[in-house]
Design an enzyme around this catalytic site. Structure first.
Site, PDB file in Angstrom:
ATOM      1  CG  ASN A  14      -1.787   1.226   1.339  1.00  0.00           C
ATOM      2  OD1 ASN A  14      -1.831   2.036   0.410  1.00  0.00           O
ATOM      3  ND2 ASN A  14      -2.455   1.377   2.463  1.00  0.00           N
ATOM      4  CE  LYS A  16      -0.297   3.281   4.665  1.00  0.00           C
ATOM      5  NZ  LYS A  16      -0.228   3.378   6.122  1.00  0.00           N
ATOM      6  CG  HIS A 101      -5.984   2.107   5.224  1.00  0.00           C
ATOM      7  ND1 HIS A 101      -5.530   3.035   6.128  1.00  0.00           N
ATOM      8  CD2 HIS A 101      -4.963   1.233   5.030  1.00  0.00           C
ATOM      9  CE1 HIS A 101      -4.282   2.716   6.457  1.00  0.00           C
ATOM     10  NE2 HIS A 101      -3.920   1.644   5.804  1.00  0.00           N
ATOM     11  CD  GLU A 103      -2.995   5.635   6.644  1.00  0.00           C
ATOM     12  OE1 GLU A 103      -3.009   5.584   5.396  1.00  0.00           O
ATOM     13  OE2 GLU A 103      -2.058   5.169   7.325  1.00  0.00           O
ATOM     14  CD  GLU A 173      -3.661  -2.209   7.328  1.00  0.00           C
ATOM     15  OE1 GLU A 173      -2.642  -2.560   6.729  1.00  0.00           O
ATOM     16  OE2 GLU A 173      -4.191  -1.090   7.175  1.00  0.00           O
ATOM     17  N   GLY A 179       2.404   2.634  10.743  1.00  0.00           N
ATOM     18  CA  GLY A 179       3.350   3.737  10.574  1.00  0.00           C
ATOM     19  C   GLY A 179       4.093   4.114  11.843  1.00  0.00           C
ATOM     20  CB  SER A 219       5.121  -1.432  12.067  1.00  0.00           C
ATOM     21  OG  SER A 219       4.731  -0.088  12.302  1.00  0.00           O
TER      22      SER A 219
HETATM   23  P1  13P Z   1       2.929   0.662   7.668  1.00  0.00           P
HETATM   24  O1  13P Z   1       3.453  -0.634   7.114  1.00  0.00           O
HETATM   25  O2  13P Z   1       3.673   1.864   7.133  1.00  0.00           O
HETATM   26  O3  13P Z   1       2.801   0.629   9.145  1.00  0.00           O
HETATM   27  O4  13P Z   1       1.434   0.835   7.081  1.00  0.00           O
HETATM   28  C1  13P Z   1       0.546  -0.218   7.203  1.00  0.00           C
HETATM   29  C2  13P Z   1      -0.670   0.085   6.425  1.00  0.00           C
HETATM   30  O5  13P Z   1      -1.403   0.992   6.731  1.00  0.00           O
HETATM   31  C3  13P Z   1      -0.956  -0.754   5.249  1.00  0.00           C
HETATM   32  O6  13P Z   1      -2.217  -0.512   4.740  1.00  0.00           O
END
Ligand code: 13P
Length: 265
Positions: A14, A16, A101, A103, A173, A179, A219
């Protein structure tokens, strides 16, 4: 629609809102090369930003890597400025889309109900779905992890017929792990995955629950992938930051391939 073989792992990158056309071209070209020897044993997708989808699609064509989008509208078409429909994604070659997600749940205030509508339209259009669920740190601390995940998954799958479930994968997640560099422990992730599988069993049936792939996200990196994948409940990873570096993502793909071959049928 084909049912997943839950023994086979799935690794999603992903991206982003990162990268340029040039950087994404380099990254994807390296990934295609790294994926080639692994394609027989692992499934993988890159979830690229909207503007680059077609271009990335042209690079990965024939490689076995799937083309993924990070977002989709719940509406079919019309006066929805800035949104992108499932039909449009399909039209430019997208095969799978991330829905729910954290976010998007947070920044765009997406409700459980809206996420359910997105899942329904994506599936009925012919896209596969990567459905994300997960709890905040506060929810975990107050013992609500399983209840939160159950609420999210029940709402997202409301009205989804069993026949469509083969096109859905779940990404667990935990928000506090995204992150932050602080991954869930393999054991904690496996507990949540087992609870989610039980939710699917309650919503559908045991054989579908067993066949549904549940990925971990938060992560994941080249250093922790192998230990996460040592848990049979974890059938892959949705990777953010580490998916932006070809060497790291390739290493995670290799860990998945090794885990697959060491799992019983
Ligand atoms: P990270 O791997 O940067 O923690 O992000 C995970 C994520 O949100 C995947 O969709």
């Amino acid at each position: 629609m084909t049912q997943h073989n839950s023994k086979r792992m799935f690794i999603g990158g992903n991206w982003k809102m990162n990268g340029t056309r040039e950087a994404s071209t380099v990254l994807t070209t390296e990934l295609v090369a790294a994926f080639e020897p692994l394609a027989a044993s692992v499934d993988a997708a890159v979830f690229a930003p909207f503007p680059y989808l077609q271009h990335i699609g042209s690079i990965i064509r024939g490689s076995g890597l799937l083309l993924g989008a990070q977002q989709v509208s719940a509406e079919a078409n019309g006066a929805f400025t800035g949104q992108v429909s499932a039909e449009m994604l399909l039209d430019v070659g997208v095969q799978i889309v991330i829905i729910g997600h954290s976010e998007c749940r947070k920044l765009l205030a997406e409700s459980d109900e809206l996420i359910g509508e997105k899942v329904a339209i994506a599936l009925s259009t012919g896209l596969s779905v990567m459905l994300c669920v997960g709890e905040t740190w506060q929810e975990r601390q107050s013992g609500q992890t399983e209840a939160v995940c159950r609420r999210q998954i029940s709402a997202a799958l409301k009205g989804i017929h069993l026949d469509h479930m083969g096109a859905i994968q779940i990404a667990y997640e935990p928000i506090w792990a995204i992150g932050t560099g602080r991954s869930a422990s393999p054991e904690d992730a496996a507990i949540s995955h087992a609870a989610l599988r039980k939710d699917i069993e309650d919503l559908y049936d045991p054989s579908l629950a067993a066949a549904t792939r549940i990925l971990y996200g938060g992560s994941v990196n080249s250093a922790n992938a192998t230990s996460l994948f040592s848990q049979p409940e974890i059938q892959g990873a949705l990777v953010g930051g580490a998916s932006l570096k070809a060497a790291d993502f390739a290493s995670i793909l290799r860990s998945a391939s090794q885990a697959t071959s060491s799992r019983p049928n």
